[in-house]
Design a protein around this motif. Sequence first.
Motif, mmCIF file in Angstrom:
data_model
loop_
_atom_site.group_PDB
_atom_site.id
_atom_site.type_symbol
_atom_site.label_atom_id
_atom_site.label_comp_id
_atom_site.label_asym_id
_atom_site.label_seq_id
_atom_site.Cartn_x
_atom_site.Cartn_y
_atom_site.Cartn_z
ATOM 1 N N MET C 140 0.821 -1.207 0.039
ATOM 2 C CA MET C 140 0.027 -0.154 -0.045
ATOM 3 C C MET C 140 1.144 1.240 -0.100
ATOM 4 O O MET C 140 0.400 2.206 -0.448
ATOM 5 N N ARG C 141 2.031 1.191 0.534
ATOM 6 C CA ARG C 141 2.920 2.379 0.609
ATOM 7 C C ARG C 141 3.353 2.662 -0.788
ATOM 8 O O ARG C 141 3.511 4.010 -1.399
ATOM 9 N N ILE C 142 3.633 1.601 -1.726
ATOM 10 C CA ILE C 142 4.199 1.691 -2.994
ATOM 11 C C ILE C 142 2.902 2.435 -3.968
ATOM 12 O O ILE C 142 3.112 3.273 -4.515
ATOM 13 N N THR C 143 1.458 1.614 -3.399
ATOM 14 C CA THR C 143 0.578 2.477 -4.255
ATOM 15 C C THR C 143 0.367 3.810 -3.692
ATOM 16 O O THR C 143 0.006 4.621 -4.870
ATOM 17 N N ASP C 144 0.712 4.205 -2.603
ATOM 18 C CA ASP C 144 0.308 5.546 -1.979
ATOM 19 C C ASP C 144 1.678 6.631 -2.914
ATOM 20 O O ASP C 144 1.188 7.648 -3.199
ATOM 21 N N ILE C 145 2.492 5.813 -3.175
ATOM 22 C CA ILE C 145 3.697 6.923 -3.885
ATOM 23 C C ILE C 145 3.249 7.259 -5.233
ATOM 24 O O ILE C 145 3.223 8.223 -5.527
ATOM 25 N N PHE C 149 1.527 11.410 -7.115
ATOM 26 C CA PHE C 149 1.700 12.403 -8.266
ATOM 27 C C PHE C 149 0.477 12.610 -9.012
ATOM 28 O O PHE C 149 -0.160 11.712 -9.132
ATOM 29 N N PRO C 150 0.382 13.889 -9.720
ATOM 30 C CA PRO C 150 -0.891 13.723 -10.681
ATOM 31 C C PRO C 150 -0.675 12.980 -11.623
ATOM 32 O O PRO C 150 0.439 12.725 -12.013
ATOM 33 N N ALA C 174 -1.178 3.029 -18.270
ATOM 34 C CA ALA C 174 -1.461 2.065 -17.333
ATOM 35 C C ALA C 174 -0.500 1.871 -16.111
ATOM 36 O O ALA C 174 -1.446 1.661 -14.943
ATOM 37 N N ILE C 175 0.575 2.280 -16.095
ATOM 38 C CA ILE C 175 1.555 2.240 -14.863
ATOM 39 C C ILE C 175 0.822 3.544 -13.888
ATOM 40 O O ILE C 175 0.845 3.310 -12.480
ATOM 41 N N THR C 176 -0.009 4.502 -14.263
ATOM 42 C CA THR C 176 -0.304 5.486 -13.622
ATOM 43 C C THR C 176 -1.825 5.190 -12.997
ATOM 44 O O THR C 176 -2.256 5.923 -12.194
ATOM 45 N N ARG C 183 -6.518 0.303 -4.419
ATOM 46 C CA ARG C 183 -7.269 0.659 -3.416
ATOM 47 C C ARG C 183 -8.727 0.030 -3.189
ATOM 48 O O ARG C 183 -9.259 -0.558 -1.998
ATOM 49 N N ILE C 184 -9.435 0.080 -4.184
ATOM 50 C CA ILE C 184 -10.848 -0.388 -4.170
ATOM 51 C C ILE C 184 -10.587 -1.961 -3.960
ATOM 52 O O ILE C 184 -11.459 -2.319 -3.137
#
Lengths: 249, 287, 306
Positions: C140-145, C149-150, C174-176, C183-184
């Motif tokens: 989840m921290r990776i996800t947060d990183i 960023f916009p 795709a990466i962004t 999260r969902i």
Amino acid sequence: MTAAIAIDGLEVIFDRFRALKGVSLEVRSGESFGLVGESGSGKSTLLRAIAGLAPVASGSITVNGKKLGPRRDKAFYREVQMVFQDPYGSLHPRQTVDRLLQEPLAIHGFADGEKRIQRALDEVGLGSGFRFRYSHQLSGGQRQRVAIARALILEPSILLLDEPTSALDASVQAEVLNLLEEVRRRRKLTFLMVSHDLAIVTHMCERLMVMQGGEAVENLTAAQLVAHRVTEDYTRNLLRASEGFVRTA
Amino acid sequence: MSGGPNQQRSMSALLDVDDLRVTFPTRSGLIEAVRGVSFSLGRERLGIVGESGSGKSQTGRAIMGLTPPQARISANKLAFDGIDLLAVSPRERRALRGKRIAMILQDPKYSLDPVMSIGRQIVETLRTHEKVGKAEARDRALAMLEAVQIRDPARVFDLHPHEVSGGMGQRAMIAMMLIAGPEMMIADEPTSALDVTVQLDVLGILDRLVSERGMGLIFISHDLRLVSSFCDRVIVMYAGKVVEQLKASELGRAQHPYTRGLLNCMPRIGFERHPLPVLDRKPEWAA
Amino acid sequence: MSAETIQSRRDWLLSERPASRMQARLGRAYVAWRRFSANRLAFLGLLIIIALLVVAALAGVLAPYSPTFGDLKGSRLLAPGAEHWFGTDDLGRDILSRILYGSRWTLYVVILVAIIAAPIGLLVGTVAGYAGGWTDAILMRITDIFLAFPKLILALAFVAALGPGIENAVLAIAITSWPPYARIARAETLTVRNSDYIKAVQLMGASPFRIVLRHIMPLCISSLIIRVTLDMAGIILTAAGLGFLGLGAQPPLPEWGTMIASGRRFVLDQWWVAGAPGFAILIVSLGFNLLGDGLRDALDPRSGDQ
């Protein structure tokens, strides 16, 4: 006779809360044993600890002569199965009855799945008309029958029953209790049954243990209970409560 | 079952229900939850018993005016103390609710406001129905908490609902419902979420308050045995209809096979029956 | 087909006691379909998307002119008319034809992004949610990183590193776009992982991998489908944005965003050059949004009962 389940000094601690405080218990093979108590007594926790769903802090659990470690292996689940309290929560909402019953067979690599599913459904009195229904197409009693079929399909020798009828109507409860008695007789199962209702436990079990606040209060036989030969006040309170409301005026 | 002292029962009916129907429109057509229920209630304890789907709760809700808005209610008569409940304005109905008619639900967790202390909720309830000063309201709330046998009312007064046990919460709920002095109370499975020993305490409190104040009580439950030990009269419902009405003391002489089946199918200590008798549901019961 | 056969088929689909796996599955799909098609706007969205698919498939037949070669001499920047319905651009190319062919690139981007991003998000989210503890914290921290960023800025950075081009744009988008899906999926997993039905599967002796794959993922999929559909519009816009900035599709590819970019020089005098592709993006985005809303109503797991 060997013990099907032997528990010695079992402690279960959730975070810092001691849910079970050194409980010991022995269930003989082929016997039906009841655990009675009110909410917070630790009766369900005891059942879940045996199934491997609660963190055991100390003490030992022995099933059919084998001492259990912190992890349960596949062979354990072929010996011990469980029926949950809430029939609305224990069936996957997106799976048909067929799929629910197939899952344990697939996990344990049974080849004759088709036949077993038919037999399991017949045994719990549902028949093949229910095989492809989703759980929302079933009534509470039918759901609990499916849950029983799922528990029996691996042919375990021990069934853990966590208030299996407390969410059902009285008339449906009678049907499910009869079904449980019948499968026990036919398959020579060992039952460990949790209930808050003394009447149900005396009906279903030969021996029982009364629990309160994570500790064992008293061990009794059903006959002793029927004869009101109890020694602890707490058990007496429970007995009185089970007789309904009495107006004191 | 006991023959307690007879309550001062006035013969004029507190509540009159004649041919009450509650219908829910659904995707697959109309569902009739209540199909022509009639009874009247004096200053007595009346039990409504039935299994899930029998319409017992919907009957209670219709009397309270708590039926979901999409449902249709009709009745030849639905009158409380001569007031036609189907004709009064929503405002008058709200005023009746709480002041003259009270309702207790199964789980106090869902019916108490979680962010307000128990004491304040009772005080607010009292002050919406009566013009009383703050100090007096507090005193009366404390007295009420004491009346429901809460040992340390001053402490419980400041607690929030999540800080008390289920039994305590239900007592607080009863205190809140009785503070305005209602004449009729509807209790829908008031003790089903409680432990058996606590259950009896709560019932004892309810029983004493109802008879002291000469209220009419409708006790809705699935537990026929419990209801018959608590109430004066029992109505048995099945599939939205009343199948039998009888005095609680005469339950043993019930006529309808459904009532008898319901009584029989519960395991009892000291009565060994294997297998338990089961209900053989007949389609004509629902007809 | 007579009314009776239709009625009997409907009864078969809606049967409360299906006789086969197939019937149960079809019945379920039919109920979802009925719920979906009762919603007019959602149906309109579906029609738009179907139209997009048809246009993309038949662009070669439908387009009156070539999308890449124009008549530089006689037809530069013509206004919409009988000859060129949407006018022509600065190189004399027929804009209608370019938009029709451009639908292929739009679909290409949208589908590839969905195929790459949704499974990554689903996997990361369900594993994090089910495993809990350290696994959860790290994932989840990776996800947060990524979420910090916009989206467009991050995509820009990726494309800048990977080099411009439509494939790289797809990869960058795709990466962004997987983090919200993770999260969902994690939130859904957390709500079901302690339920009795998951406990029951654990008691069958199922491995964690099997539980996640066969019992938890199917429960997350419908909310994910809804979210992906609603995100489609955003994906199209991001792709158009990248194209507009010259980092996505390169000329002469008839990608809608690139077309707007090259039309911006004449936006005041020859509005149709940028306006037509802009309108196409608007319509398709709207279609996906309406479809997503309809799917939410039809697939909502909480309305599992009919």
